[in-house]
Scaffold this motif. Structure first.
Motif, PDB file in Angstrom:
ATOM      1  N   ASP A 219       0.830  -1.209   0.000  1.00 13.69           N
ATOM      2  CA  ASP A 219       0.000   0.000   0.000  1.00 13.69           C
ATOM      3  C   ASP A 219       0.863   1.256   0.000  1.00 13.69           C
ATOM      4  N   ASP A 220       1.960   1.234   0.765  1.00 14.41           N
ATOM      5  CA  ASP A 220       2.849   2.404   0.805  1.00 14.41           C
ATOM      6  C   ASP A 220       3.543   2.607  -0.541  1.00 14.41           C
ATOM      7  N   MET A 221       3.893   1.520  -1.207  1.00 14.69           N
ATOM      8  CA  MET A 221       4.512   1.640  -2.529  1.00 14.69           C
ATOM      9  C   MET A 221       3.518   2.263  -3.515  1.00 14.69           C
ATOM     10  N   LYS A 222       2.266   1.850  -3.416  1.00 14.06           N
ATOM     11  CA  LYS A 222       1.243   2.416  -4.305  1.00 14.06           C
ATOM     12  C   LYS A 222       1.045   3.909  -4.032  1.00 14.06           C
ATOM     13  N   LYS A 223       1.174   4.315  -2.759  1.00 13.52           N
ATOM     14  CA  LYS A 223       1.038   5.731  -2.426  1.00 13.52           C
ATOM     15  C   LYS A 223       2.162   6.557  -3.053  1.00 13.52           C
ATOM     16  N   ARG A 224       3.295   5.913  -3.306  1.00  8.59           N
ATOM     17  CA  ARG A 224       4.404   6.602  -3.988  1.00  8.59           C
ATOM     18  C   ARG A 224       4.223   6.583  -5.500  1.00  8.59           C
ATOM     19  N   GLY A 225       3.102   6.033  -5.963  1.00  4.30           N
ATOM     20  CA  GLY A 225       2.832   6.000  -7.398  1.00  4.30           C
ATOM     21  C   GLY A 225       3.390   4.785  -8.103  1.00  4.30           C
ATOM     22  N   LEU A 226       3.864   3.785  -7.331  1.00  2.50           N
ATOM     23  CA  LEU A 226       4.429   2.581  -7.936  1.00  2.50           C
ATOM     24  C   LEU A 226       3.354   1.503  -8.050  1.00  2.50           C
ATOM     25  N   PRO A 227       3.487   0.619  -9.024  1.00  3.03           N
ATOM     26  CA  PRO A 227       2.540  -0.489  -9.120  1.00  3.03           C
ATOM     27  C   PRO A 227       2.774  -1.503  -8.004  1.00  3.03           C
ATOM     28  N   SER A 228       1.797  -2.365  -7.818  1.00  5.33           N
ATOM     29  CA  SER A 228       1.931  -3.428  -6.824  1.00  5.33           C
ATOM     30  C   SER A 228       3.109  -4.336  -7.188  1.00  5.33           C
ATOM     31  N   PRO A 229       3.997  -4.657  -6.221  1.00  5.83           N
ATOM     32  CA  PRO A 229       5.194  -5.461  -6.531  1.00  5.83           C
ATOM     33  C   PRO A 229       4.878  -6.956  -6.587  1.00  5.83           C
ATOM     34  N   ASP A 230       3.986  -7.338  -7.489  1.00  5.92           N
ATOM     35  CA  ASP A 230       3.487  -8.707  -7.508  1.00  5.92           C
ATOM     36  C   ASP A 230       4.577  -9.723  -7.874  1.00  5.92           C
ATOM     37  N   GLU A 231       5.406  -9.381  -8.864  1.00  9.37           N
ATOM     38  CA  GLU A 231       6.471 -10.309  -9.270  1.00  9.37           C
ATOM     39  C   GLU A 231       7.504 -10.458  -8.153  1.00  9.37           C
ATOM     40  N   ALA A 232       7.870  -9.340  -7.542  1.00 10.78           N
ATOM     41  CA  ALA A 232       8.840  -9.393  -6.451  1.00 10.78           C
ATOM     42  C   ALA A 232       8.297 -10.215  -5.285  1.00 10.78           C
ATOM     43  N   ASP A 233       7.013 -10.055  -4.978  1.00 12.91           N
ATOM     44  CA  ASP A 233       6.434 -10.804  -3.866  1.00 12.91           C
ATOM     45  C   ASP A 233       6.377 -12.291  -4.172  1.00 12.91           C
ATOM     46  N   CYS A 234       6.212 -12.656  -5.425  1.00  9.68           N
ATOM     47  CA  CYS A 234       6.287 -14.070  -5.797  1.00  9.68           C
ATOM     48  C   CYS A 234       7.679 -14.622  -5.507  1.00  9.68           C
ATOM     49  N   VAL A 235       8.714 -13.846  -5.810  1.00  9.40           N
ATOM     50  CA  VAL A 235      10.087 -14.278  -5.522  1.00  9.40           C
ATOM     51  C   VAL A 235      10.305 -14.397  -4.021  1.00  9.40           C
ATOM     52  N   LEU A 236       9.749 -13.453  -3.245  1.00 11.54           N
ATOM     53  CA  LEU A 236       9.854 -13.542  -1.790  1.00 11.54           C
ATOM     54  C   LEU A 236       9.258 -14.855  -1.283  1.00 11.54           C
ATOM     55  N   LEU A 237       8.104 -15.228  -1.830  1.00 11.55           N
ATOM     56  CA  LEU A 237       7.474 -16.489  -1.423  1.00 11.55           C
ATOM     57  C   LEU A 237       8.342 -17.690  -1.815  1.00 11.55           C
ATOM     58  N   LEU A 238       8.907 -17.650  -3.015  1.00 16.28           N
ATOM     59  CA  LEU A 238       9.732 -18.765  -3.482  1.00 16.28           C
ATOM     60  C   LEU A 238      10.930 -19.011  -2.569  1.00 16.28           C
ATOM     61  N   CYS A 239      11.452 -17.928  -1.997  1.00 14.49           N
ATOM     62  CA  CYS A 239      12.682 -18.037  -1.200  1.00 14.49           C
ATOM     63  C   CYS A 239      12.430 -18.256   0.294  1.00 14.49           C
ATOM     64  N   LEU A 240      11.174 -18.147   0.713  1.00 13.48           N
ATOM     65  CA  LEU A 240      10.853 -18.318   2.135  1.00 13.48           C
ATOM     66  C   LEU A 240      11.149 -19.759   2.560  1.00 13.48           C
ATOM     67  N   PRO A 241      12.012 -19.952   3.564  1.00 18.05           N
ATOM     68  CA  PRO A 241      12.278 -21.317   4.027  1.00 18.05           C
ATOM     69  C   PRO A 241      11.058 -21.875   4.759  1.00 18.05           C
ATOM     70  N   VAL A 242      10.700 -23.092   4.465  1.00 16.59           N
ATOM     71  CA  VAL A 242       9.605 -23.760   5.168  1.00 16.59           C
ATOM     72  C   VAL A 242      10.048 -25.168   5.569  1.00 16.59           C
ATOM     73  N   ARG A 243       9.364 -25.712   6.560  1.00 10.07           N
ATOM     74  CA  ARG A 243       9.691 -27.064   7.035  1.00 10.07           C
ATOM     75  C   ARG A 243       8.581 -28.007   6.606  1.00 10.07           C
ATOM     76  N   ILE A 244       8.945 -29.012   5.850  1.00 10.15           N
ATOM     77  CA  ILE A 244       7.963 -29.996   5.392  1.00 10.15           C
ATOM     78  C   ILE A 244       7.923 -31.132   6.406  1.00 10.15           C
ATOM     79  N   ARG A 245       6.726 -31.413   6.878  1.00  7.78           N
ATOM     80  CA  ARG A 245       6.573 -32.477   7.878  1.00  7.78           C
ATOM     81  C   ARG A 245       6.635 -33.835   7.220  1.00  7.78           C
ATOM     82  N   ASP A 246       7.334 -34.747   7.868  1.00  6.60           N
ATOM     83  CA  ASP A 246       7.353 -36.132   7.383  1.00  6.60           C
ATOM     84  C   ASP A 246       6.106 -36.831   7.889  1.00  6.60           C
ATOM     85  N   ARG A 247       5.434 -37.489   6.995  1.00  6.88           N
ATOM     86  CA  ARG A 247       4.223 -38.209   7.403  1.00  6.88           C
ATOM     87  C   ARG A 247       4.388 -39.683   7.121  1.00  6.88           C
TER      88      ARG A 247
END
Length: 247
Positions: A219-247
């Motif tokens: 929202d703050d980026m949009k207030k500066r007149g920038l578009p939503s950082p959708d591609e960048a946020d996808c990369v952030l999600l891709l790099c987020l470490p997660v723990r996969i549970r063994d079942r």
């Protein structure tokens, strides 16, 4: 070439005008780290059998936003689908199709963490993916769904919220040095995508009263007149470490 980012931005200075970047103290990821990652792509040779596969999806919230689905195979990031609109069923189907194509391509037998922006309509994509897995758990044993909320306050010594933490993970992967200043391989190979580079290089940050890093919100980026950082946020999600549970 992306005039919306402004002639005074480092992205435009470097990519469009061919000038040296300015020192921007309040931008979290310098354009130099992003460009170095992109340049490494030309000589990058992926392993025939990767060690990890991740899928991420930033779901559009408003009409001008994009739904972006990406994959990360070891270090290599690909933005596979960019679409305007918020069709929950179609987005979930695209994610399933991408997962199954990656499994075929790499003969992958493990789990694939699928990290979804869970704000707003993203919750519908999470629900649909979980329903797909429930309906055929054997076929979709690879599917591990992780809902992620951007901007969520977290208990962390250095980072104010989840977005700030994810941004720090990406910056750490892009950096050629570790926390002790020792050289290390760049851990992220980005696609040569001007929109992605501009989004990553224009996100600012501040320091809270508790001396924690706080990344600029969408929202703050949009207030500066920038578009939503959708591609960048996808990369952030891709790099987020997660723990996969063994079942």
């Amino acid at each position: 070439a992306l005039p919306i980012y402004g002639a005074d931005s480092n992205f435009v200075r470097v990519r469009v005008l061919g000038e040296f970047p300015l020192q921007e103290d309040d931008v979290y990821i310098p354009i130099s780290l992003i460009d170095e990652s992109i340049q490494l792509r030309r000589d990058f040779k992926p392993l025939p059998f990767p060690l990890s596969i991740h899928i991420g999806c930033d779901v559009a919230r408003f009409g001008d936003d994009q739904t972006v689905i990406g994959s990360k195979v070891d270090e290599l990031v690909t933005l596979n689908h960019k679409t305007r609109g918020q069709d929950t069923m179609n987005t979930a189907d695209r994610i399933i199709s991408l997962g199954e194509s990656l499994i075929r391509k790499y003969k992958w037998t493990g789990k694939i963490p699928v990290k979804i922006d869970d704000g707003g309509v993203g919750g519908g994509v999470v629900d649909r993916l979980r329903q797909i897995k429930r309906n055929d758990p054997e076929r979709f044993a690879w599917l591990e769904v992780f809902p992620v909320k951007f901007g969520l306050r977290i208990k962390n010594k250095y980072y104010h919220d989840s977005t700030s933490y994810m941004l720090s993970v990406v910056k750490g992967l892009l950096a050629p040095f570790d926390d002790e200043g020792k050289p290390k391989p760049v851990g992220l190979i980005l696609p040569d995508d001007d929109t992605l580079a501009a989004q990553l290089a224009s996100r600012k940050y501040s320091i809270t009263e508790q001396s924690k890093i706080r990344a600029e919100s969408k929202d703050d980026m949009k207030k500066r007149g920038l578009p939503s950082p959708d591609e960048a946020d996808c990369v952030l999600l891709l790099c987020l470490p997660v723990r996969i549970r063994d079942r």
